[in-house]
Design an enzyme around this catalytic site. Structure first.
Site, short mmCIF file in Angstrom:
data_model
loop_
_atom_site.label_atom_id
_atom_site.label_comp_id
_atom_site.label_asym_id
_atom_site.label_seq_id
_atom_site.Cartn_x
_atom_site.Cartn_y
_atom_site.Cartn_z
N LYS A 126 -2.14 -1.59 -3.63
CA LYS A 126 -3.01 -0.26 -3.63
C LYS A 126 -2.10 0.85 -3.78
O LYS A 126 -1.18 0.92 -3.01
CB LYS A 126 -3.89 -0.32 -2.41
CG LYS A 126 -4.87 0.82 -2.00
CD LYS A 126 -5.17 0.38 -0.61
CE LYS A 126 -5.97 1.51 -0.28
NZ LYS A 126 -6.55 1.64 1.15
N LYS B 295 0.95 -0.99 0.10
CA LYS B 295 -0.09 0.02 -0.19
C LYS B 295 0.92 1.25 -0.13
O LYS B 295 1.66 1.35 1.01
CB LYS B 295 -0.86 0.10 1.30
CG LYS B 295 -1.91 1.25 1.51
CD LYS B 295 -2.74 1.12 2.52
CE LYS B 295 -3.50 2.39 2.77
NZ LYS B 295 -4.36 2.24 3.88
C1 PBG Z 1 -6.88 2.91 5.68
C2 PBG Z 1 -7.36 3.08 4.38
C3 PBG Z 1 -7.44 4.02 3.57
C4 PBG Z 1 -7.87 3.56 2.23
C5 PBG Z 1 -8.39 2.24 2.55
N1 PBG Z 1 -7.95 2.26 3.95
C6 PBG Z 1 -6.86 5.54 3.62
C7 PBG Z 1 -5.47 5.65 3.75
O1 PBG Z 1 -4.83 4.91 3.88
O2 PBG Z 1 -5.17 7.19 3.89
C8 PBG Z 1 -8.05 4.47 1.16
C9 PBG Z 1 -9.01 3.90 -0.05
C10 PBG Z 1 -9.61 4.86 -1.16
O3 PBG Z 1 -8.77 5.77 -1.18
O4 PBG Z 1 -10.55 4.46 -1.97
N2 PBG Z 1 -8.03 2.50 6.71
#
Ligand code: PBG
Length: 331
Positions: A249, A197
């Site tokens: 992601k 991520k």
């Molecule tokens: C954190 C989380 C995020 C997203 C999913 N889980 C936000 C981040 O890490 O800032 C982002 C998902 C999206 O942008 O569609 N719980």
């Protein structure tokens, strides 16, 4: 010119020929719909930065979830937005916290008719907005956070999640949650690990969706967009710690990382087409600058072509419904 001339255009000559020759298809059964449920709402509330996506009430979540499942989406990923937050993210582990309540209702409604997933992270529940708890120096304390994740994993399993999505990018999070689930007699609850991520601008609209309290950024725990090898390392770690699926992601700007993961993974690889990817396409389409359906189709096809077995996308329900109407006939 070499003769006989090679004529690849033959395979592109008619719609039927192209359909037969297609290497990649996207089926709704491979799509996961992310959904937001907000504590204390009486009406669903539109999210400005994500046209077509809402913060649900518990009731509207249940209706929309049942509809998406009936239309054929492969799974649901639920995010909870609490009314009150604190430093420890207490709402995440409280059985009457909004996410646990929502999971319990959906599990009762849908049973095993879908794969019910819950975001396992503290950022929606903390008053500082970080994905973990803070140490005395104000930075996110990795190992103290693991203890909270372990508790949250057990709470979500008890509520009825089939898979918990470890999205906080703490070191050791999959191993810690796996051990806690096993110790609490939940060996059947799986982990979908957000393995790679990246710290991305593409999460911008999501911050509105969950009313994020974050000031600053997540660059000390999420991956640096410059690094491909680091993504492969995180995927390997999640696999070694026992992840049942891994996620890359965002999806569209990280197809190289996705392709690397698909090449080595022994478990299904998912890609998350995140909020910013959704909103950019919606925004351009609403101005008539690109064709919405073509862009949805192409973006999902590209993610699948790069190696995703599963795609999390805010268009999952529309694609599933559009398969029936012919709008997304490739699916
Ligand atoms: C954190 C989380 C995020 C997203 C999913 N889980 C936000 C981040 O890490 O800032 C982002 C998902 C999206 O942008 O569609 N719980």
């Amino acid at each position: 010119m070499a003769f006989p001339m090679d004529r690849p255009r033959r395979l592109r000559s008619t719609p039927a020929m192209r359909r037969l020759a297609a290497e990649t298809r996207v089926h709704p059964a491979d799509l996961v719909l992310p959904m937001f449920v907000r504590e204390g709402l009486t009406e669903p509330r539109p999210i400005d930065a994500m046209p077509g996506v809402v913060q649900h009430t518990l009731d509207s979540l249940r209706r929309a979830a049942a509809e998406a499942v009936a239309d054929g989406v492969g799974g649901l990923m639920i995010f909870g937005v609490p009314e009150r937050r604190d430093a420890q993210g207490s709402g995440a582990t409280d059985p009457s916290g909004i996410l646990n309540v929502a999971i319990r209702s959906l599990a009762a409604d849908l049973g095993d008719a879908t794969v019910l997933m819950a975001d396992l992270c503290l950022d929606e529940f903390t008053d500082h907005g970080h994905c973990g708890v803070l140490g005395d120096d104000g930075t996110v304390d990795n190992d103290a956070t693991l203890e909270r994740y372990a508790e949250m994993g057990v709470a979500l399993a008890e509520a009825g999640a089939h898979l918990v999505g470890t999205s906080g990018m703490m070191d050791g999070q999959v191993g810690a949650v796996r051990a806690a689930l096993d110790a609490a007699a939940h060996p059947q609850t799986g982990i979908i690990g957000y393995a790679a991520k990246y710290a991305s601008a593409c999460y911008g609209p999501f911050r509105e969706a969950v009313e994020s309290a974050l000031r600053g950024d997540r660059r000390s725990y999420q991956l640096d967009p410059a690094n491909r090898r680091a993504g492969a390392r995180e995927v390997a770690l999640d696999l070694a710690e026992g992840a049942d699926m891994v996620i890359v992601k965002p999806a569209g700007w990280y197809l190289d990382v996705l392709s690397d993961a698909a090449a080595v993974s022994s478990v299904p690889v998912a890609a998350y087409q995140v909020s910013g990817e959704y909103s950019m396409i919606q925004a351009a389409a609403s101005r008539g600058w690109i064709d919405l359906d073509d862009a949805v189709r192409e973006s999902l096809t590209a993610i699948r072509r790069a190696g995703a077995d599963v795609i999390l996308t805010y268009w999952a329900a529309e694609v599933a419904a559009g398969r029936r109407s012919g709008r997304f006939s490739w699916a």
